[in-house]
Design an enzyme around this catalytic site. Structure first.
Site, short mmCIF file in Angstrom:
data_model
loop_
_atom_site.label_atom_id
_atom_site.label_comp_id
_atom_site.label_asym_id
_atom_site.label_seq_id
_atom_site.Cartn_x
_atom_site.Cartn_y
_atom_site.Cartn_z
N ASP A 38 0.81 -1.36 -0.24
CA ASP A 38 0.10 0.07 -0.09
C ASP A 38 0.88 1.34 -0.02
O ASP A 38 1.70 1.26 0.49
CB ASP A 38 -0.64 0.27 1.44
CG ASP A 38 -2.51 0.90 1.15
OD1 ASP A 38 -2.65 1.32 0.34
OD2 ASP A 38 -2.65 0.84 2.67
N ARG A 51 -0.50 9.27 -9.57
CA ARG A 51 -0.67 8.44 -9.47
C ARG A 51 -0.13 6.55 -9.71
O ARG A 51 0.56 6.31 -9.06
CB ARG A 51 -1.52 7.85 -8.67
CG ARG A 51 -2.38 8.31 -8.02
CD ARG A 51 -4.14 7.84 -7.56
NE ARG A 51 -3.99 6.92 -7.36
CZ ARG A 51 -4.23 6.41 -6.19
NH1 ARG A 51 -3.81 7.35 -4.91
NH2 ARG A 51 -4.24 5.14 -5.67
N HIS A 55 2.59 3.65 -8.89
CA HIS A 55 2.42 2.07 -8.90
C HIS A 55 3.36 1.67 -9.82
O HIS A 55 4.23 0.26 -9.60
CB HIS A 55 1.34 0.90 -10.03
CG HIS A 55 -0.15 2.05 -9.58
ND1 HIS A 55 -0.54 1.63 -7.89
CD2 HIS A 55 -1.50 2.74 -9.09
CE1 HIS A 55 -1.37 1.74 -7.39
NE2 HIS A 55 -2.05 2.71 -8.19
N ARG A 89 -12.06 1.85 -9.25
CA ARG A 89 -10.89 3.15 -9.08
C ARG A 89 -10.91 3.78 -10.76
O ARG A 89 -11.17 3.18 -11.51
CB ARG A 89 -9.52 2.55 -9.44
CG ARG A 89 -9.20 2.10 -8.03
CD ARG A 89 -8.10 2.41 -7.47
NE ARG A 89 -7.43 2.02 -5.96
CZ ARG A 89 -6.28 1.94 -5.05
NH1 ARG A 89 -5.41 2.75 -5.78
NH2 ARG A 89 -6.46 1.48 -4.35
N LEU A 149 11.00 -20.74 -3.54
CA LEU A 149 10.28 -19.60 -3.38
C LEU A 149 8.44 -19.55 -4.42
O LEU A 149 8.65 -19.16 -5.58
CB LEU A 149 10.54 -17.94 -3.65
CG LEU A 149 10.04 -17.06 -2.95
CD1 LEU A 149 9.22 -16.89 -2.03
CD2 LEU A 149 10.60 -15.65 -3.47
N LEU A 213 -7.37 -5.20 6.78
CA LEU A 213 -6.24 -6.04 6.10
C LEU A 213 -7.25 -5.70 4.78
O LEU A 213 -7.20 -6.60 4.25
CB LEU A 213 -7.57 -7.06 6.87
CG LEU A 213 -6.72 -7.80 8.25
CD1 LEU A 213 -7.30 -9.13 7.88
CD2 LEU A 213 -5.12 -8.30 7.78
C1 FPP Z 1 -2.25 -0.03 -3.48
O1 FPP Z 1 -1.99 1.13 -3.18
C2 FPP Z 1 -1.85 -0.63 -4.02
C3 FPP Z 1 -2.17 -1.27 -5.46
C4 FPP Z 1 -3.56 -1.29 -5.28
C5 FPP Z 1 -1.42 -1.59 -6.52
C6 FPP Z 1 -0.32 -2.16 -6.51
C7 FPP Z 1 0.59 -2.64 -6.78
C8 FPP Z 1 1.80 -2.79 -7.14
C9 FPP Z 1 2.45 -2.60 -6.09
C10 FPP Z 1 2.80 -3.11 -8.58
C11 FPP Z 1 2.10 -5.17 -8.63
C12 FPP Z 1 3.43 -4.88 -9.31
C13 FPP Z 1 2.83 -6.22 -9.91
C14 FPP Z 1 3.98 -6.91 -10.58
C15 FPP Z 1 1.48 -7.11 -10.59
P1 FPP Z 1 -2.40 2.69 -3.21
O2 FPP Z 1 -2.64 2.95 -4.91
O3 FPP Z 1 -4.71 2.66 -2.64
O4 FPP Z 1 -1.58 3.73 -2.53
P2 FPP Z 1 -2.12 5.01 -2.17
O5 FPP Z 1 -3.59 4.18 -0.53
O6 FPP Z 1 -1.35 5.83 -1.18
O7 FPP Z 1 -3.26 5.60 -2.87
#
Ligand code: FPP
Length: 264
Positions: A38, A51, A55, A89, A149, A213
């Protein structure tokens, strides 16, 4: 008890990351680590970036964390990449997130194959775009014989959905006379979930300071140790994973029972 005290005292000494890694290996390494990655959006906002840049940076973090988990001998690393609730989103963000597995695996798959990592996915495949599934399925296929893994991506995953699907599948088996409801227990129910081969996580990490969670592995986390950190996922480094594992190694897991030294 002595084991636990050793952990406390020895922790004061090593400070470089490699020393902490070797020290960590002297104690119990969590077999299954699950991470709610997160804080990507906030990481980008802080830098006045869109944003999706957060990611993208978050995707980059997955590589060193996977390498370190593998080096430590972790058996499974489950990463919450996209939830069943994330579809609301903005379209541009959803489309970007659905392209990340292709980019990630496009550059990282050879190393995963080489390093004996097995890629898996859990989640509802129905809504996931074909191009995303193609990249993931190719990685699953090419790493299927690896026995190191397990890198398990939770993609379009939601725990309530998973539990409902399990209840439906079990009910059908009952209706068809294959299962007896009287015999239903934890193990049988777990076998209908998406993780029977992985075992329940020993350690859950959530980054970015949120303490919830978010519909992640609700059944499987019943006796998991939780580690919450304010660090945003794109800033999460090996030292943070080690810190979480060191924290885990200080915990006294009782699974509802007592430790022998506590019995009076
Ligand atoms: C939450 O942060 C994160 C997500 C919804 C996406 C997580 C995905 C990645 C870290 C990349 C995944 C990588 C692969 C290889 C598939 P948020 O956007 O809700 O953050 P915020 O709460 O700060 O807005």
């Amino acid at each position: 008890m002595l084991e636990k005290m050793k952990r406390w005292t020895s922790l004061k000494e090593p400070d470089s990351l490699s020393e902490r890694i070797s020290e960590c290996k002297n104690y119990q390494i969590p077999e299954h680590i699950a991470i709610i990655m997160d804080g990507n959006g906030r990481w980008a906002n802080k830098r006045a970036l869109p944003r999706v840049a957060g990611h993208h940076e978050g995707m980059k973090t997955v590589k060193p964390i996977t390498r370190l988990a593998s080096e430590l001998g972790v058996k499974a690393l489950t990463l919450y990449a996209f939830s069943t609730e994330n579809w609301v989103r903005p379209k541009v963000e959803v489309e970007f997130l659905m392209k990340l597995p292709e980019e990630f695996l496009g550059t990282f798959l050879p190393e995963l194959i080489e390093e004996n990592v097995q890629v898996q996915m859990m989640g509802d495949r129905a809504q996931v775009p074909v191009h995303t599934l193609k990249a993931v399925d190719q990685a699953i296929e090419k790493t299927a014989n690896n026995d190191g893994l397990v890198l398990n991506f939770a993609l379009n995953y939601g725990s309530r959905n998973e539990i409902l699907q399990a209840v439906k599948a079990f009910s059908i088996d009952v209706k068809e006379g294959k299962k007896n409801p009287e015999e239903l227990n934890d193990d049988i129910f777990s076998s209908y979930l998406m993780t029977p081969h992985l075992g329940d996580p020993d350690l859950l990490i959530r980054t970015s300071g949120e303490i919830r969670l978010s519909n992640f592995m609700l059944w499987q986390l019943a006796y998991t140790e939780f580690w919450f950190t304010d660090v945003l996922w794109p800033d999460f480094k090996g030292e943070h994973l080690i810190e979480a594992i060191e924290g885990f190694q200080k915990r006294s897991r009782r699974f509802g029972g007592l430790k022998s030294e506590d019995v009076t």
